[in-house]
Design an enzyme around this catalytic site. Structure first.
Site, short mmCIF file in Angstrom:
data_model
loop_
_atom_site.label_atom_id
_atom_site.label_comp_id
_atom_site.label_asym_id
_atom_site.label_seq_id
_atom_site.Cartn_x
_atom_site.Cartn_y
_atom_site.Cartn_z
CG ASP A 38 68.64 -5.71 6.89
OD1 ASP A 38 69.66 -5.36 7.54
OD2 ASP A 38 68.13 -5.00 6.01
CB SER A 69 54.97 12.46 -6.89
OG SER A 69 54.76 12.64 -5.50
CG ASP A 173 62.49 -1.16 4.48
OD1 ASP A 173 62.51 -1.65 5.63
OD2 ASP A 173 63.27 -0.27 4.10
#
Ligand code: ADP
Ligand code: MG
Length: 383
Positions: A38, A69, A173
């Site tokens: 990449d 979270s 990603d």
């Protein structure tokens, strides 16, 4: 409300005393082939998986971003105007970074409450960070009617990771977490960001995809990653190309003296790995999924021998998977630990896990974590 959205919506109600305005989700990913390509403007072939980060969200006034979270430390309560590069610590930097990047793109946020929940294991190489960013980006963009398309949201999410979290990751990603499609892999050209959905009909082929997480920390990974990037830049300069994406194997061989050691091998990995991605895409377009095995094996050997980013645990995982009947297996991610993937006849999936556990015990390593994954859709609204 979908089953998956229920618990995070309930957590949101408990924490804020009101209903969320919606629940959004984005997946983790595996990379089938195309490792360390990449940052050389090359090709990658990831797939989104059936592991999600979910975000229940509601707007609020007063310019504050409140974040909680169910998997991470204490909640954060941030002043949106004060969020920026180097100004947020810990996990909150991922969602706050996305809010910042949206602001940079001209989206007025006002304020928001976000509750996060998920089952993408953090730090295993399945990109929980991109899943968290992309779920947040989709939620905040939807709530504010931002009208940004998926590649634009992926770019914002990447900006959050690069600039606010401070991790110099590539485009893969976030692109696959936003654009993934069930039953497909995403062929991505990291130079042009052009994408193609490539069929990956595992079930019809009687195959499954298994992640073998070595549980070995990414020792040395930061320094080695910087070292490999620098080696690639130097090799590109030696070959007189903008990036190794533009080099051929013949050029690499021809300049072996000038490239030296280990430059020659570093360049050779990138050039051959790019070619393997193109071959894998051609096989999948032709419906010859069962012929991917040798490409996975060659990718692993190249990462181990030419790029030198494997580890004893990763080599053991790959060997065990192949011994147990995998069609092919290779390390995935930056290396020095993290995970391997194996393409396995469905009826042998549990044997691959058993064999890997035995091999790890025999080598004195801690037990690996074995997770079958299914190529799945990208970011979406769940409720
Ligand atoms: P990977 O992306 O491979 O899983 P990273 O180190 O890039 O590993 O990202 C992991 C980090 O992302 C965690 O340390 C945490 O800060 C954040 N993260 C991931 N999932 C969650 C979650 N469900 N809740 C809060 N933070 C999370
Ligand atoms: Mg990550």
């Amino acid at each position: 409300m979908s089953d998956r959205a229920g618990p995070v919506a309930a957590a949101f109600r408990e924490w804020t005393g009101r209903d969320p305005e919606g629940v959004w989700a984005a997946p983790g990913r595996v990379n089938l082939i195309g490792e360390h390509t990449d940052y050389n403007d090359g090709f990658v072939l990831p797939a989104a998986i059936d592991r999600l980060v979910l975000v229940a969200a509601g707007r609020r006034d007063g310019g504050r971003l409140r974040l909680w979270s169910r998997q991470a430390g204490p909640p954060a309560d941030l002043e949106l105007a004060a969020v920026g590069p180097g100004r947020v610590e810990g996990w909150a930097a991922y969602p706050a970074g996305v809010a910042w990047a949206l602001g940079q793109a001209g989206v007025e946020l006002g304020g928001a409450d976000l509750v996060v929940d998920g089952d993408v294991p953090a730090g295993s190489g399945l990109s929980s960070s991109a899943a968290l960013e992309c779920a947040t980006a989709t939620a905040l963009a939807d709530l504010h009617g931002a009208g940004l398309d998926r590649p634009a949201l992926a770019a914002l999410a990447r900006r959050a990771e690069n600039e606010v979290v401070g991790v110099p990751s590539g485009a893969m990603d976030q692109m696959v977490s936003m654009l993934g499609r069930a039953g497909h892999a995403l062929f991505l050209d990291t130079r042009s960001l052009a994408t193609e959905q490539v069929p990956l009909p595992l079930e019809a082929a009687g195959l499954c995809l298994v992640v073998l997480d070595t549980r070995a920390g990414h020792r040395l990974v930061d320094g080695a990653y910087a070292d490999r990037r620098a080696a690639c830049e130097a090799a590109a300069a030696t070959l007189g190309v903008a990036a190794l994406r533009d080099a051929t194997l013949a050029q690499v061989e021809q300049h072996r003296t000038a490239l030296g050691e280990p430059g020659l091998r570093r360049a050779r990995h990138v050039v051959t790995e790019n070619a393997r991605v193109l071959e894998a895409v051609a096989l999948l377009r032709a419906g010859e999924l069962d012929r991917l095995g040798p490409l996975l094996a060659a990718s692993h050997a190249s990462l181990r021998d030419d790029y030198e980013v494997s580890s004893p645990e990763l080599d053991t995982a790959v060997a065990a998977a192949v011994e147990a009947g995998a069609v092919g297996a290779r390390m995935t991610g930056a290396g020095f630990g993290g995970s391997a993937i194996a393409l396995v006849p469905a009826e042998l999936a549990s044997q691959v896990g058993d064999r890997a556990r035995e091999a790890f015990a025999a080598a004195g390593f801690g037990p690996p974590e074995i997770t079958p994954v299914v190529p799945s859709d990208g970011a979406r609204r769940l409720a």
